[in-house]
Write a protein that holds these residues in place. Structure first.
Motif, mmCIF file in Angstrom:
data_model
loop_
_atom_site.group_PDB
_atom_site.id
_atom_site.type_symbol
_atom_site.label_atom_id
_atom_site.label_comp_id
_atom_site.label_asym_id
_atom_site.label_seq_id
_atom_site.Cartn_x
_atom_site.Cartn_y
_atom_site.Cartn_z
ATOM 1 N N GLY A 130 43.027 55.488 32.822
ATOM 2 C CA GLY A 130 42.405 54.226 33.551
ATOM 3 C C GLY A 130 42.765 52.982 32.821
ATOM 4 N N LEU A 131 42.868 53.103 31.476
ATOM 5 C CA LEU A 131 42.981 51.836 30.713
ATOM 6 C C LEU A 131 44.523 51.490 30.839
ATOM 7 C CD1 LEU A 131 40.954 52.366 27.442
ATOM 8 C CD2 LEU A 131 40.242 51.296 29.558
ATOM 9 N N GLN A 132 45.351 52.629 30.916
ATOM 10 C CA GLN A 132 46.747 52.376 31.058
ATOM 11 C C GLN A 132 47.191 51.710 32.406
ATOM 12 O OE1 GLN A 132 49.015 55.804 30.599
ATOM 13 N NE2 GLN A 132 50.610 55.082 32.141
ATOM 14 N N LEU A 133 46.245 52.125 33.498
ATOM 15 C CA LEU A 133 46.492 51.613 34.634
ATOM 16 C C LEU A 133 46.190 50.146 35.018
ATOM 17 C CD1 LEU A 133 45.121 54.289 37.457
ATOM 18 C CD2 LEU A 133 47.391 53.370 37.338
ATOM 19 N N ILE A 134 45.137 49.659 33.932
ATOM 20 C CA ILE A 134 44.547 48.383 34.055
ATOM 21 C C ILE A 134 45.858 47.535 33.489
ATOM 22 C CG2 ILE A 134 42.907 46.758 33.353
ATOM 23 C CD1 ILE A 134 40.832 49.167 33.473
ATOM 24 N N ARG A 135 46.271 47.947 32.423
ATOM 25 C CA ARG A 135 47.240 47.148 31.723
ATOM 26 C C ARG A 135 48.570 46.997 32.599
ATOM 27 N NH1 ARG A 135 45.502 50.722 27.331
ATOM 28 N NH2 ARG A 135 47.125 52.094 27.635
ATOM 29 N N GLU A 136 49.067 48.275 33.126
ATOM 30 C CA GLU A 136 50.170 47.985 34.129
ATOM 31 C C GLU A 136 49.814 47.360 35.532
ATOM 32 O OE1 GLU A 136 51.182 52.183 35.139
ATOM 33 O OE2 GLU A 136 51.801 52.640 33.093
ATOM 34 N N ASN A 137 48.637 47.459 35.914
ATOM 35 C CA ASN A 137 48.230 46.605 37.159
ATOM 36 C C ASN A 137 48.122 44.939 36.831
ATOM 37 O OD1 ASN A 137 48.892 48.450 39.427
ATOM 38 N ND2 ASN A 137 47.375 49.635 38.383
ATOM 39 N N ILE A 138 47.616 44.754 35.654
ATOM 40 C CA ILE A 138 47.596 43.259 35.315
ATOM 41 C C ILE A 138 48.959 42.748 35.372
ATOM 42 C CG2 ILE A 138 47.214 41.867 33.199
ATOM 43 C CD1 ILE A 138 44.885 43.462 32.462
ATOM 44 N N LYS A 139 50.169 43.377 35.043
ATOM 45 C CA LYS A 139 51.399 42.848 34.991
ATOM 46 C C LYS A 139 52.147 42.790 36.503
ATOM 47 C CE LYS A 139 52.405 44.867 30.448
ATOM 48 N NZ LYS A 139 53.436 46.014 29.808
ATOM 49 N N LYS A 140 51.604 43.788 37.375
ATOM 50 C CA LYS A 140 52.383 43.808 38.413
ATOM 51 C C LYS A 140 51.593 43.724 39.929
ATOM 52 C CE LYS A 140 52.268 49.024 38.836
ATOM 53 N NZ LYS A 140 52.913 50.260 38.681
ATOM 54 N N SER A 141 50.432 43.491 39.633
ATOM 55 C CA SER A 141 49.573 43.361 41.003
ATOM 56 C C SER A 141 49.807 41.854 41.590
ATOM 57 C CB SER A 141 47.892 43.261 40.636
ATOM 58 O OG SER A 141 47.379 44.793 40.295
ATOM 59 N N ASN A 142 49.433 42.097 42.975
ATOM 60 C CA ASN A 142 49.751 41.046 43.852
ATOM 61 C C ASN A 142 48.433 40.288 43.697
ATOM 62 O OD1 ASN A 142 47.867 42.200 45.648
ATOM 63 N ND2 ASN A 142 49.570 42.889 46.819
ATOM 64 N N VAL A 143 48.276 38.974 44.442
ATOM 65 C CA VAL A 143 47.370 38.086 44.286
ATOM 66 C C VAL A 143 45.986 38.784 44.885
ATOM 67 C CG1 VAL A 143 47.622 37.013 46.602
ATOM 68 C CG2 VAL A 143 46.594 35.766 44.897
#
Length: 488
Positions: A392-405
């Motif tokens: 879960g923490l890994q997902l948050i880190r990754e999606n901070i970088k690539k999530s859209n608005v």
């Protein structure tokens, strides 16, 4: 006998409030001046219109009318020859808790003059009587207006159904009125004599075998081969009798030509899904393989998924898993249901979905629970964190970088809640490079929540590196955030 008495009373009521003639002598010259301004524009407009959200002059005219006209003048103006004037006058009266607005509404059930309207970005036409009803409907038009209570709405529905009128509100009234034997005759009469399509849909709710042929023979005017059955499909959804199924199967085959799509198909798939059996499931599977055009296929699958959200059945479990696993289509309602069926399978699919949240086709239909406080993405992320925190923490880190608005605020919020130190670096990188104010402001709030001097220094350094943090409305909002939290 009671039925006859009720109908007679209703007719007497509506005739008692027949629309009176407008008396111009009751209006002061000062008020007439404001009325003429409204007539000149001749459009019913809200306080903010078009994509720019501009405040139209007509709204100013309306506000002046409210201040200038007396209560008695506004009541008289609800009978003015101009429909826009009538509408604004009634709107103005709706703020007065002492006026009998219900009496005025009943006086205008035959007020079907079409007026031009502009509310926000949406322009169109509205019948004056329909607008009167909308003003008094909770959550419609203006939250500060006086609204009808449940008893008044029940009476209004009866009046709309049992009296001769052409208001669009009649459609909803027919659907809401009690499906009692006492109302059956009137509903059938509306269909047979007026070809009222909403009456056909209501008639189907009685599930009477004698009405099957009426439903099967119904067709609205349409030039396409498979069209003209919108209300027929809706009626079948209320009465999924086996005699309709061959017709539905035949109609489905006509939609598979890869050349076009129709909004009628939404009701066709609802009708098929209403059967909740193996035969229906097999029909709903057909578009998965027989529609080859990518975009047309998507329309089919969206409509199928919408129907399955409404007509839930264990006969459709296979379809729901397939739509999530292969098509990335999911909704809060379906997610909760599938998780209850097989939590392990749902968890594995959740991990897969959340690795590419921007591609997740999240469907939120009107019949889902609007009171749900968490979005589907948040529900999924919480499930992952509870079952596999490191992932879960890994997902948050990754999606901070690539999530859209649209998705980024969720991950920024979770970062501020958990405050794991591994989130700081990707959040700072956002501040150093991002141009979208919505994203970098969310990242800033998350970083500020750590309440750490070293992190605050990194925020200030990012402002020097990224000029986007220093310009336009986003720059002002960024500076305000820093000032409010004593970061200098």
């Amino acid at each position: 006998m009671k039925i006859l008495q009720t109908i007679i009373i209703l007719f007497i009521t509506i005739s008692s409030f027949a629309q009176s003639n407008y008396d111009d002598s009751k209006i002061s010259n000062k008020t007439k001046k404001e009325v003429k301004k409204i007539e000149k524009v001749n459009e019913l407009m809200s306080s903010a219109v078009y994509s720019s959200g501009m405040r139209p002059k007509q709204w100013g005219n309306f506000e002046t009318l409210k201040e200038t006209a007396t209560e008695s003048e506004l009541i008289e103006l609800t009978n003015h020859p101009n429909g826009v004037v009538r509408s604004y006058s009634f709107w103005a009266l709706s703020y007065n808790k002492n006026v009998d607005l219900f009496k005025i509404v009943k006086n205008h059930l035959n007020d079907d003059e079409l007026i031009s309207t502009q509310f926000g970005c949406i322009g169109g036409q509205e019948k004056v009587g329909d607008f009167y009803i909308q003003v008094l409907t909770p959550q419609y038009v203006d939250l500060d207006s006086k609204k009808l209570n449940k008893q008044q709405f029940r009476e209004l529905d009866s009046l709309l159904v049992y009296t001769n009128n052409n208001l669009n509100a009649k459609y909803g009234a027919i659907q809401r009125i009690e499906s009692s034997e006492s109302n059956y005759g009137k509903i059938k009469e509306l269909y047979l004599e007026k070809n009222d399509q909403s009456a056909l849909v209501k008639l189907a709710k009685y599930n009477k075998v004698e009405d099957i042929e009426l439903i099967l023979n119904n067709r609205e005017q349409d030039n396409s081969e498979e069209g003209g059955f919108f209300h027929t499909y809706k009626a079948i959804s209320n009465f999924p009798n086996s005699k309709f199924f061959p017709f539905l199967k035949s109609q489905l085959q006509k939609t598979l030509d890869n050349t076009h799509y129709s909004n009628e198909w939404t009701q066709l798939y609802r009708a098929i899904a209403s059967y909740k059996n193996e035969d229906a499931k097999n029909q709903l599977l057909i578009p998965f393989t027989q529609v080859e055009h990518k975009n047309i296929r998507k329309y089919h699958l969206n409509m199928i998924f919408s129907a399955l959200n409404e007509f839930q059945s264990n006969s459709y479990d296979e379809l729901l898993w397939k739509l999530w696993q292969e098509e990335n289509k999911i909704s809060p309602k379906v997610f909760e249901y599938l998780s209850s069926l097989n939590s392990n399978k749902a968890f594995e699919l959740t991990k897969k979905s959340m690795q590419n949240p921007n591609e997740l086709d999240i469907a939120n239909f009107s019949f889902d629970n609007f009171e749900e406080t968490k979005s589907l993405n948040e529900q999924m992320l919480d499930l992952i964190i509870n079952k596999d925190r490191d992932f879960g923490l890994q997902l948050i880190r990754e999606n901070i970088k690539k999530s859209n608005v649209h998705n980024f605020p969720l991950y920024a919020t979770k970062a501020s809640e958990i405050k794991d130190k591994s989130f700081v670096k990707p959040l700072i990188e956002i501040l150093e490079t991002e141009w979208n104010a919505h994203i970098y402001l969310s990242a800033t709030k998350a970083l500020i929540s750590y309440d750490n001097q070293d992190i605050n220094k990194q925020i200030l350094n990012a402002r020097r590196k990224n000029e986007n943090l220093r310009k336009d409305w986003g720059g002002k909002a960024f500076d305000k955030l820093l000032a409010e939290n004593g970061i200098e």
